[in-house]
Write a protein that holds these residues in place. Structure first.
Motif, PDB file in Angstrom:
ATOM      1  N   SER A 106       0.818  -1.224   0.000  1.00 19.93           N
ATOM      2  CA  SER A 106       0.000   0.000   0.000  1.00 19.93           C
ATOM      3  C   SER A 106       0.843   1.262   0.000  1.00 19.93           C
ATOM      4  CB  SER A 106      -0.937   0.007   1.211  1.00 19.93           C
ATOM      5  OG  SER A 106      -0.207   0.245   2.411  1.00 19.93           O
ATOM      6  N   ARG A 107       2.118   1.161   0.384  1.00 18.96           N
ATOM      7  CA  ARG A 107       2.971   2.351   0.452  1.00 18.96           C
ATOM      8  C   ARG A 107       3.651   2.681  -0.877  1.00 18.96           C
ATOM      9  NH1 ARG A 107       7.077   1.161   3.548  1.00 18.96           N
ATOM     10  NH2 ARG A 107       6.467  -0.781   4.562  1.00 18.96           N
ATOM     11  N   THR A 108       3.255   2.014  -1.940  1.00 15.31           N
ATOM     12  CA  THR A 108       3.824   2.305  -3.250  1.00 15.31           C
ATOM     13  C   THR A 108       2.792   2.979  -4.142  1.00 15.31           C
ATOM     14  OG1 THR A 108       3.189   0.110  -4.073  1.00 15.31           O
ATOM     15  CG2 THR A 108       5.393   0.334  -3.120  1.00 15.31           C
TER      16      THR A 108
ATOM     17  N   VAL B 186      -6.220  -7.122 -10.078  1.00 16.53           N
ATOM     18  CA  VAL B 186      -5.315  -8.272 -10.033  1.00 16.53           C
ATOM     19  C   VAL B 186      -5.659  -9.081  -8.790  1.00 16.53           C
ATOM     20  CG1 VAL B 186      -3.513  -6.883 -11.129  1.00 16.53           C
ATOM     21  CG2 VAL B 186      -3.490  -7.182  -8.662  1.00 16.53           C
ATOM     22  N   ASP B 187      -5.084 -10.251  -8.699  1.00 11.76           N
ATOM     23  CA  ASP B 187      -5.254 -11.094  -7.511  1.00 11.76           C
ATOM     24  C   ASP B 187      -4.318 -10.546  -6.429  1.00 11.76           C
ATOM     25  OD1 ASP B 187      -5.370 -13.037  -5.574  1.00 11.76           O
ATOM     26  OD2 ASP B 187      -5.191 -14.729  -6.953  1.00 11.76           O
TER      27      ASP B 187
ATOM     28  N   ALA C  85       0.518   0.593  -6.193  1.00  5.84           N
ATOM     29  CA  ALA C  85      -0.600  -0.035  -5.481  1.00  5.84           C
ATOM     30  C   ALA C  85      -1.940   0.493  -5.983  1.00  5.84           C
ATOM     31  CB  ALA C  85      -0.473   0.198  -3.978  1.00  5.84           C
ATOM     32  N   ALA C  86      -1.965   1.756  -6.421  1.00  7.14           N
ATOM     33  CA  ALA C  86      -3.217   2.336  -6.916  1.00  7.14           C
ATOM     34  C   ALA C  86      -3.689   1.649  -8.186  1.00  7.14           C
ATOM     35  CB  ALA C  86      -3.033   3.837  -7.168  1.00  7.14           C
ATOM     36  N   ARG C  87      -2.784   0.985  -8.882  1.00  8.52           N
ATOM     37  CA  ARG C  87      -3.154   0.328 -10.142  1.00  8.52           C
ATOM     38  C   ARG C  87      -3.627  -1.104  -9.922  1.00  8.52           C
ATOM     39  NH1 ARG C  87       2.062   0.890 -13.658  1.00  8.52           N
ATOM     40  NH2 ARG C  87       0.723  -0.112 -15.222  1.00  8.52           N
TER      41      ARG C  87
END
Length: 903
Positions: free
Chosen positions: A633-635, A650-651, A638-640
């Protein structure tokens, strides 16, 4: 050390400006009531007090000695103090080497050999000492006193020690302790954190550090403290230049700042970046109600400041609350349309106390927000002090966090005083208020990491550790550091990480044959121990559809590499079945070894542009699914992973599981010191590793020993047989045992609960259950017995627990079994397990207590060999057993479980 009843000052003098003079002045002008004993070779009086030339001539044995002489004479004085029985010393001596490593280590060894021989604790050297206002002790070189308070400040820097003291005094901030650690020959951050955790006069802890040593002890102490008290930390070394300078200054390896940041977050601490934030945030934590979310409403009588506060909130990653329709309708009725109709909520500039109070009450009733920032701009139409009183009245009964910012200096002084008395945090500027709110949000998230129970791993995750270890050992026997593609593929498959069919071949003709057998289309990659990023080097060709494509691609590849990397050794090719996943994201998972915290796992955007994207988060193993999710979540990537509605593209569980698997891999195989999976394709069908790189080296430590946080000790699992022949699992407790533990306690009778918790208890709050099931295996151990319950199904039947002193000198035990399973031998079985475990780690003693009417526990303790004594005043029994202190081997610590007791 910190609460002495008598103090000796070695090197006391009347000469102005000398350490011995400054310390004497600080001690005598304070509120310390005990004797201060100057020691001076000349025997001349110091500040009117009789002095002593020798330690053995002191009229009493001092609790604390402050040594102000040069470094060369310090060992002599320490030895004399040790003979006399003094157990604590502060080294303010000059002449200690910091930058000359060899000479520094000689000095350290000399001092510590003497101190340890006499059981003496040492603060420093190269420190400014400490101040404890609660007992009136200023054992420091500080130029002023610290005000009394409930905050402890611990600094590795002398300059920050004096600067923060100045700043805090000017702001009226008080302290329970003010401590300078210096070079930490003995007392270090972990020791201080353990001490402050048990200090009832300390409500919050502030740290300034540059580097740490003993990462596991630091993390263990920090996590224990952060469960009970807010811990804020300020660390230098954000940039590479300052990190290198700080490391040289402290004589310690620098470590990576992102790893320090991760460690602070994992320990439940909050990192801030300047002194203002440090004290603003600790005041907010002390005064504001705990946050339950991150949605902020802004109420102001001035549009400009409100919009600036909004910008600061969004720039810092915060969230504006969306007001509910019901709230908007109520506000419209209350304010007759005289408001902005959105958040930030701007009311008229001349809004009086009544308008503020009515508006704030409506906002606080709205369930769609978690906190309110109330701002006020000076106006000739309303008295700011009266408006502040209206705000205080409006939030008297609220459980939501309310922050205030009254702009102006003189006009707002009275309002700030009103807020201070009411316990509401107040800030000079909207920026400061928003920054404090964002820190509160991050603090809540860090605390959630400490208490959130992770979901269990899939039963299908059963890594083939032996297969992976065999691959690594064979490569090490051949004195190779870089694994081949085939070896890397074997390790990934052993840990359940999907990878397309891959073959390594010696030449291009073998590549063609492999492609024909595998089936087109294929990818062709060069095999070389000297090329890590094959795509960037031009060593990868994709979507090859025929033999000719393979031959042409191989030829072009070799031409490029001869030009770009002529020294690279080419050992062959890798042929891989093409993985056609049009919508897949390219991700990256890698491991590295930090010089301070040991192995780390990193996650981020993958593919050829990974280096340019610089989108990476760091996590400390061991990881579970929740910790992996938090790291992802800190990247930015992650929004994608989700669409605009929050539905997964995605899974995501498969992505998180790869991080957990990699974390377990480097624990199981510590010889893997560097690993990269890039790219890792992820889509709705799962994840697949397209390329990976592994470097290995011999390791003298186990994977568990290398970690900053001790993982679940799987090696302590065993099976045992009860009196009736039934078999139970004995294993350490895990966070995911929390649901079972609620049921276990419900199967204890009221009397048994009273015996266990020393009082009548109903339902335990979740905070207590978290402490029982989410433990730090370094300083606590709890073994549960799981087996068939009378009502059916595998359940927790009993638990034995040991709380271990930080120095491993003693452990306090507790044991409980289900009330419907008494006399089955469970209690004895669990106690035998906990005693064997404590012996294996070299713990000195095991102690416990029981209520006087708990006859069963008293009989069991006697049968196990405890010394049992009764305290007639408290009406309790004390149990005590000396363990031999000999650390056993794992084989000695684990019984030989026979085949008929296999679970």
């Amino acid at each position: 050390m910190f609460k002495p009843t008598s103090i000796a000052v070695i090197g006391a003098t009347d000469t102005p400006g000398q350490p011995g003079r400054i310390v004497m002045e600080n001690l005598l002008k304070g509120a310390f009531l005990g004797p201060v004993l100057p020691v001076n070779e000349t025997r001349e009086p110091v500040m009117g007090l009789e002095s002593y030339s020798e330690i053995d001539t002191l009229p009493i044995t001092p609790d604390l000695a402050i040594i102000c002489t040069d470094a060369d004479s310090t060992p002599f004085y320490l030895a004399e103090l040790g003979k006399r029985g003094t157990q604590a010393a502060v080294l303010l001596s000059h002449g200690y080497f910091r930058f000359d490593r060899d000479r520094r280590e000689v000095q350290r060894a000399t001092v510590m050999d003497i101190a340890q021989a006499h059981g003496m604790r040492i603060l420093g050297p190269n420190c400014l000492g400490f101040i404890n206002p609660s007992v009136g002790v200023n054992a420091s070189l500080a130029h002023r006193e610290a005000l009394p308070g409930r905050i402890a400040f611990v600094s590795q820097s002398d300059s920050l020690f004096t600067s923060v003291l100045d700043w805090a005094t000017s702001k009226g901030v008080g302290f329970s302790h003010f401590i300078s650690l210096g070079d930490r020959y003995d007392i270090n951050f972990a020791d201080i954190l353990d001490y402050l955790n048990n200090d009832p006069g300390t409500r919050a802890v502030l740290l300034y550090l540059e580097t740490i040593s003993g990462a596991r002890r630091f993390m263990s102490a920090a996590r224990a403290l952060a469960r009970n008290k807010p811990v804020l930390v300020m660390k230098s070394g954000k940039s590479e230049a300052s990190a290198t300078a700080a490391a040289a200054h402290s004589g310690m390896p620098p470590g990576s700042d992102d790893v320090y940041d991760t460690a602070f977050r994992r320990a439940g601490m909050l990192r801030v970046f300047d002194i203002d934030s440090l004290f603003d945030t600790v005041e907010t934590l002390a005064r504001a109600a705990p946050l339950k979310g991150d949605r902020l409403a802004i109420l102001t009588n001035g549009g400009g400041p409100g919009f600036l506060a909004t910008d600061a909130l969004l720039a810092g990653g915060g969230r504006l609350a969306e007001l509910s329709e019901e709230t908007c309708q109520t506000l419209d009725n209350e304010l007759k349309g005289d408001w902005s109709y959105w958040n930030p909520l701007v009311i008229k500039s001349g809004a009086d106390a009544d308008m503020y109070a009515r508006t704030l009450k409506v906002l606080l009733d709205d369930k769609s927000l978690d906190a309110v920032l109330v701002m006020h701009v000076p106006s000739i139409y309303a008295d700011s002090g009266q408006v502040a009183e209206g705000v205080v009245r409006a939030c008297r009964r609220t459980k939501k966090a309310v922050l205030t910012s009254w702009l102006g200096i003189d006009d707002a002084a009275g309002a700030r005083s009103t807020f201070r008395k009411a316990g509401l945090p107040s800030f000079f500027t909207p920026d400061n208020a928003v920054r404090a709110f964002l820190n509160l949000v991050q603090y809540r998230r860090n605390q959630d990491l400490l208490v959130e129970a992770p979901p269990s791993l899939p039963d299908t995750f059963q890594p083939d550790v032996s297969r992976a270890r065999l691959v690594v050992n064979e490569a090490l026997d051949q004195q190779r550091q870089v694994l081949t593609v085939a070896e890397t593929t074997g390790i990934l498959k052993a840990y359940g990480i999907n990878i397309p069919e891959t073959r390594t071949v010696p030449d291009v003709h073998a590549a063609v044959r492999a492609a024909e057998e595998m089936g087109y289309p294929v990818a062709l990659k060069v095999e070389s121990p000297d090329i890590r990023r094959k795509t960037l080097a031009g060593g990868v060709a994709l979507d090859l559809e025929s033999d000719g494509d393979v031959l042409e691609a191989a030829s072009a590849m070799m031409q490029r590499l001869k030009t770009q990397m002529p020294a690279a050794r080419i050992t062959g090719y890798t042929v891989q079945r093409m993985c056609r996943r049009a919508t897949a994201l390219e991700l990256m998972v890698e491991t590295a070894t930090d010089p301070v915290f040991g192995p780390v796992v990193r996650f981020g955007q993958g593919g050829a542009g990974a280096d340019l994207a610089q989108d990476v988060s760091t996590a400390l193993p061991p990881l579970n699914m929740n910790l992996a999710r938090e790291a992802v979540s800190r990247t930015r990537v992650a929004a994608r992973l989700h669409d605009a509605a929050g539905r997964p593209l995605v899974d995501v569980d498969a992505v998180h599981l790869v991080l957990v698997k990699v974390s377990q891999l480097i624990i199981d195989i510590p010889e893997i010191f560097e690993m990269e999976i890039n790219p890792l394709f992820a889509d709705e069908d799962g994840v697949v590793a397209l390329d990976a790189h592994v470097r290995i080296a011999w390791s003298t430590a186990t994977g568990t020993e290398q970690l900053a946080i001790r993982p679940y000790p799987r090696e302590l699992e065993e099976c045992a047989r009860l009196k009736d022949g039934s078999v139970v699992d004995l294993r350490p407790i895990r966070p995911e045992d929390e649901p079972d533990h609620w049921e276990f306690i419900e199967h204890m009778s009221p009397q048994d609960r009273r015996f266990r918790f020393f009082g009548n208890v109903g339902t335990l709050p979740r905070s207590e259950m978290v402490k029982l099931t989410q433990i730090d295996y370094d300083r606590e151990m709890a073994f549960i017995a799981r087996g068939q319950a009378p009502e059916g199904g595998l359940k927790t039947l009993g638990v034995a627990r040991a709380m271990i002193a930080p120095d491993n000198s003693r452990a306090e035990f507790a044991v409980a079994v289900r009330s419907d399973l008494k006399r089955a031998g469970l209690g004895r079985l669990l106690m035998d397990k906990i005693i064997r475990y404590l012996r294996s780690r070299g713990t000195g003693r095991i102690v416990g207590e029981a209520l006087a009417d708990n006859k069963g526990m008293t009989e069991l303790a006697r049968a196990l060999g405890f010394t049992v004594t009764k305290d007639f005043d408290e009406d309790i029994y004390h149990f005590d057993m000396a363990l031999d202190g000999t650390r056993l081997t794992p084989r000695d610590a684990t019984p030989d479980t026979s085949a008929d007791s296999t679970c």
